[in-house]
Design an enzyme around this catalytic site. Sequence first.
Site, PDB file in Angstrom:
ATOM      1  CE  LYS A  13      -2.408  -0.839   3.772  1.00 16.46           C
ATOM      2  NZ  LYS A  13      -1.736  -2.086   4.219  1.00 16.46           N
ATOM      3  NE  ARG A  88      -3.847  -1.050  10.378  1.00 23.38           N
ATOM      4  CZ  ARG A  88      -2.832  -0.485   9.726  1.00 23.38           C
ATOM      5  NH1 ARG A  88      -2.950   0.695   9.201  1.00 23.38           N
ATOM      6  NH2 ARG A  88      -1.686  -1.119   9.629  1.00 23.38           N
ATOM      7  NE  ARG A 127       7.598  -2.530   5.841  1.00 25.89           N
ATOM      8  CZ  ARG A 127       6.273  -2.391   5.774  1.00 25.89           C
ATOM      9  NH1 ARG A 127       5.714  -2.025   4.626  1.00 25.89           N
ATOM     10  NH2 ARG A 127       5.502  -2.633   6.804  1.00 25.89           N
ATOM     11  NE  ARG A 133       6.931   0.032   9.413  1.00 28.83           N
ATOM     12  CZ  ARG A 133       5.708   0.115   8.921  1.00 28.83           C
ATOM     13  NH1 ARG A 133       5.511   0.673   7.740  1.00 28.83           N
ATOM     14  NH2 ARG A 133       4.676  -0.336   9.596  1.00 28.83           N
ATOM     15  NE  ARG A 144       2.691  -4.060  11.324  1.00 27.96           N
ATOM     16  CZ  ARG A 144       3.606  -3.926  10.360  1.00 27.96           C
ATOM     17  NH1 ARG A 144       4.783  -4.489  10.478  1.00 27.96           N
ATOM     18  NH2 ARG A 144       3.312  -3.235   9.293  1.00 27.96           N
TER      19      ARG A 144
END
Length: 190
Positions: A13, A88, A127, A133, A144
């Site tokens: 996204k 969400r 990532r 992150r 998540r």
Amino acid sequence: MRIVLLGPPGAGKGTQAQRLADELGIVHLATGDMLRHAVATGTELGRKAKAYLDRGDLLPDQVILDIMGEELDLRNSGEGFLLDGFPRTTGQAEGLDALMAKRGERIDAAPLLKVSEPELIRRLLGRATIEGRSDDTAEVIHNRLAVYTRETLPIIEHYRGHGILIEVDGEGTTEEVYQRLLHAVRNGVT
Ligand code: AMP
């Protein structure tokens, strides 16, 4: 045009949203980016948000709805907007509908980026190494994805019910996915 970009964490996204918004001449609003910025700059919201982000849990609906209501007013969203990472939960989707009704607007399209779970985990772990992150560790990634399945999946039916859900294959190169997304939002539900 008013777009809600849907898809699990790691579906791409963030990668697609800014380019798509620029191409369509609309504002890109990403709740995750806003919250990370608030944490980095140490605002009151940031201090509250940090623990949620670190665990991969969702902030309370009302906190997020207040932020989005303000952002939509502050940012130049008259030409439209692309929402990324929001809504969400069913509560947020209903809150957004109420916000739209108050503004005399409606969401035009809800593209859903579809990516298999093994591919999502591979991308999220990758990532973690590249971007560092704090919520891309194996444990938080699994939380998540579980939060997505539990809280966010039901909103797919919310948008299908509104007749604006468009499923888009999120696997392949960034360019291929971008072209599919652009085609999907330009041509609407087929
Ligand atoms: P993202 O960058 O969209 O993956 O968001 C990163 C984190 O920010 C999430 O794991 C949540 O902790 C928080 N967050 C982002 N968007 C929302 C939202 N709409 N509702 C609740 N929490 C959110």
